[in-house]
Design an enzyme around this catalytic site. Sequence first.
Site, mmCIF file in Angstrom:
data_model
loop_
_atom_site.group_PDB
_atom_site.id
_atom_site.type_symbol
_atom_site.label_atom_id
_atom_site.label_comp_id
_atom_site.label_asym_id
_atom_site.label_seq_id
_atom_site.Cartn_x
_atom_site.Cartn_y
_atom_site.Cartn_z
ATOM 1 N N LYS A 1 -5.015 -11.196 4.863
ATOM 2 C CA LYS A 1 -6.358 -10.737 4.515
ATOM 3 C C LYS A 1 -6.262 -9.639 3.473
ATOM 4 O O LYS A 1 -5.241 -8.935 3.476
ATOM 5 C CB LYS A 1 -7.134 -10.248 5.742
ATOM 6 C CG LYS A 1 -6.406 -9.341 6.705
ATOM 7 C CD LYS A 1 -5.780 -8.092 6.221
ATOM 8 C CE LYS A 1 -6.636 -7.044 5.601
ATOM 9 N NZ LYS A 1 -5.803 -5.879 5.149
ATOM 10 N N TYR B 1 -12.332 -5.741 8.288
ATOM 11 C CA TYR B 1 -12.275 -5.806 9.755
ATOM 12 C C TYR B 1 -13.628 -5.495 10.376
ATOM 13 O O TYR B 1 -14.007 -6.074 11.392
ATOM 14 C CB TYR B 1 -11.245 -4.812 10.295
ATOM 15 C CG TYR B 1 -9.850 -5.273 10.038
ATOM 16 C CD1 TYR B 1 -9.193 -6.069 10.964
ATOM 17 C CD2 TYR B 1 -9.192 -4.949 8.862
ATOM 18 C CE1 TYR B 1 -7.920 -6.526 10.710
ATOM 19 C CE2 TYR B 1 -7.927 -5.404 8.608
ATOM 20 C CZ TYR B 1 -7.292 -6.191 9.531
ATOM 21 O OH TYR B 1 -6.042 -6.654 9.282
HETATM 22 P P1 NAD Z 1 3.512 -3.659 1.005
HETATM 23 O O1 NAD Z 1 3.255 -2.866 -0.220
HETATM 24 O O2 NAD Z 1 4.273 -2.998 2.090
HETATM 25 O O3 NAD Z 1 4.277 -5.012 0.637
HETATM 26 C C1 NAD Z 1 3.932 -5.781 -0.498
HETATM 27 C C2 NAD Z 1 5.102 -6.655 -0.867
HETATM 28 O O4 NAD Z 1 4.761 -7.378 -2.055
HETATM 29 C C3 NAD Z 1 6.390 -5.873 -1.177
HETATM 30 O O5 NAD Z 1 7.480 -6.545 -0.620
HETATM 31 C C4 NAD Z 1 6.468 -5.919 -2.691
HETATM 32 O O6 NAD Z 1 7.803 -5.884 -3.164
HETATM 33 C C5 NAD Z 1 5.852 -7.284 -2.992
HETATM 34 N N1 NAD Z 1 5.328 -7.402 -4.354
HETATM 35 C C6 NAD Z 1 5.539 -8.458 -5.164
HETATM 36 N N2 NAD Z 1 4.951 -8.268 -6.335
HETATM 37 C C7 NAD Z 1 4.369 -7.052 -6.296
HETATM 38 C C8 NAD Z 1 3.619 -6.298 -7.231
HETATM 39 N N3 NAD Z 1 3.329 -6.766 -8.449
HETATM 40 N N4 NAD Z 1 3.187 -5.076 -6.845
HETATM 41 C C9 NAD Z 1 3.429 -4.597 -5.615
HETATM 42 N N5 NAD Z 1 4.154 -5.275 -4.675
HETATM 43 C C10 NAD Z 1 4.608 -6.495 -5.027
HETATM 44 O O7 NAD Z 1 2.110 -4.164 1.538
HETATM 45 P P2 NAD Z 1 1.751 -4.666 2.994
HETATM 46 O O8 NAD Z 1 1.173 -3.535 3.755
HETATM 47 O O9 NAD Z 1 2.891 -5.408 3.587
HETATM 48 O O10 NAD Z 1 0.534 -5.654 2.658
HETATM 49 C C11 NAD Z 1 0.755 -6.948 2.169
HETATM 50 C C12 NAD Z 1 -0.457 -7.819 2.500
HETATM 51 O O11 NAD Z 1 -0.587 -7.889 3.907
HETATM 52 C C13 NAD Z 1 -1.775 -7.266 1.977
HETATM 53 O O12 NAD Z 1 -2.598 -8.314 1.543
HETATM 54 C C14 NAD Z 1 -2.401 -6.576 3.179
HETATM 55 O O13 NAD Z 1 -3.810 -6.561 3.145
HETATM 56 C C15 NAD Z 1 -1.876 -7.432 4.311
HETATM 57 N N6 NAD Z 1 -1.738 -6.692 5.579
HETATM 58 C C16 NAD Z 1 -2.239 -7.233 6.695
HETATM 59 C C17 NAD Z 1 -2.118 -6.573 7.906
HETATM 60 C C18 NAD Z 1 -2.678 -7.198 9.167
HETATM 61 O O14 NAD Z 1 -2.671 -6.551 10.216
HETATM 62 N N7 NAD Z 1 -3.147 -8.428 9.118
HETATM 63 C C19 NAD Z 1 -1.471 -5.345 7.960
HETATM 64 C C20 NAD Z 1 -0.938 -4.819 6.793
HETATM 65 C C21 NAD Z 1 -1.077 -5.505 5.597
#
Ligand code: NAD
Length: 376
Positions: free
Chosen positions: A147, A232
């Site tokens: 999401k 949410y």
């Molecule tokens: P994060 O920043 O920790 O991870 C992002 C990942 O994408 C990293 O591994 C990064 O290396 C990679 N990536 C690839 N290309 C990139 C770019 N151009 N710029 C930045 N990063 C790049 O983020 P996250 O917290 O893991 O979130 C990722 C997704 O998951 C988002 O869409 C977020 O909304 C979603 N999320 C959902 C929940 C949930 O409970 N459902 C919780 C957290 C995050």
Amino acid sequence: MSRSEHPASPLVSTRRSFLKTTALGAAALSVPSKTLWTGSPKRRRQDDRLGYALVGLGNYATYQLAPALQETSNCYLAGIVTGTPEKAERWKEQYGIPDSNIYNYENYDEIADNPDIDIVYVVLPNSMHAEYTIRAARAGKHVMTEKPMAVSAAECEAMIAACEEANVKLGVGYRLHHEPFNREVKRIGQDKVFGDIKFLETGFGFRIGNPDQWRLKHELAGGGAMMDVGIYAIQAARYTTGEEPISVTAQEIKTDPVKFATVDETMFWQMEFPSGAISSHTTSYASRVERLFASAERGWVELSPAYSYGGLSGKTHEGPLNFPQVREQALHMDHFADCVATGRPHITTGEMGLQDMKIIEAIYQAAATGTRVVVG
Ligand code: NAD
């Protein structure tokens, strides 16, 4: 964003006691899928489990999804897609992933030839969800995407079309549809346990740190707190009422125009539902808020915290709600895998993600114009 900053981070509660652990997702909607997956059921592998490949090994994939995949019964962690060779080595070691199931963003499409991978789970920054979902569908893989489903309704429609064309299932990572407190609120609301819902207040926000992170860049996030956690609050209203909002009004407040130059910081919005129920909502990157309150004809229900990975708490006018803590990510991925294997419809469909994006677009438009906007 550093691991300690996001409310969903497992370190938050230890490093920052004022931010309790929080996560996103949302509970079940009654909205039926208009385009149910019609492919033939996937035959399960010999060991009866389907293989997931995680795309993007950031915080959520590392600290929630991969551990959850160690607890699933219908699926397992079969592969990874990462642009960082050191991460590939670490994950290979930790989870015993064979070299043949490790991809980077250049050779991602070759996943089409890998029979170990049944489902691709896109866990990248929001603006990358559409591209990596569509490419996975074209590779013939079922897709779960995080999401928000994408950064516009048009992108969501393109993702749904690509999955329909490829005859693969498309799901969105709304994990709270498998979380017991939220499921109970949905039951109370939709079964009218206390009568018709008349009024809701839902809100989700946290204080965001590092100003350089992708969540504060419009081109990667598509929006600010609204896209990240406001979604949410929207979901909560939808699954509690079982209804779709007709119209919205909204206001945006920015206290730090430098840090939040391209994304929203704090937003308030109101929604009207066909039954006459009305609602009021908050999302913020400036302050913590995490609440789901619904008032019905003969009583009320409240969750706070409402959306975290653990430590949820709830009560009704009759007394406390007590449910066990579950790892909803495991239940969520097991459910999707089971639906892929059996051909049954899954809960958190692409249509559900599209509807949230239509509501978000209406909220942004209402805030920008100061008018009441009918949800498209
Ligand atoms: P994060 O920043 O920790 O991870 C992002 C990942 O994408 C990293 O591994 C990064 O290396 C990679 N990536 C690839 N290309 C990139 C770019 N151009 N710029 C930045 N990063 C790049 O983020 P996250 O917290 O893991 O979130 C990722 C997704 O998951 C988002 O869409 C977020 O909304 C979603 N999320 C959902 C929940 C949930 O409970 N459902 C919780 C957290 C995050």
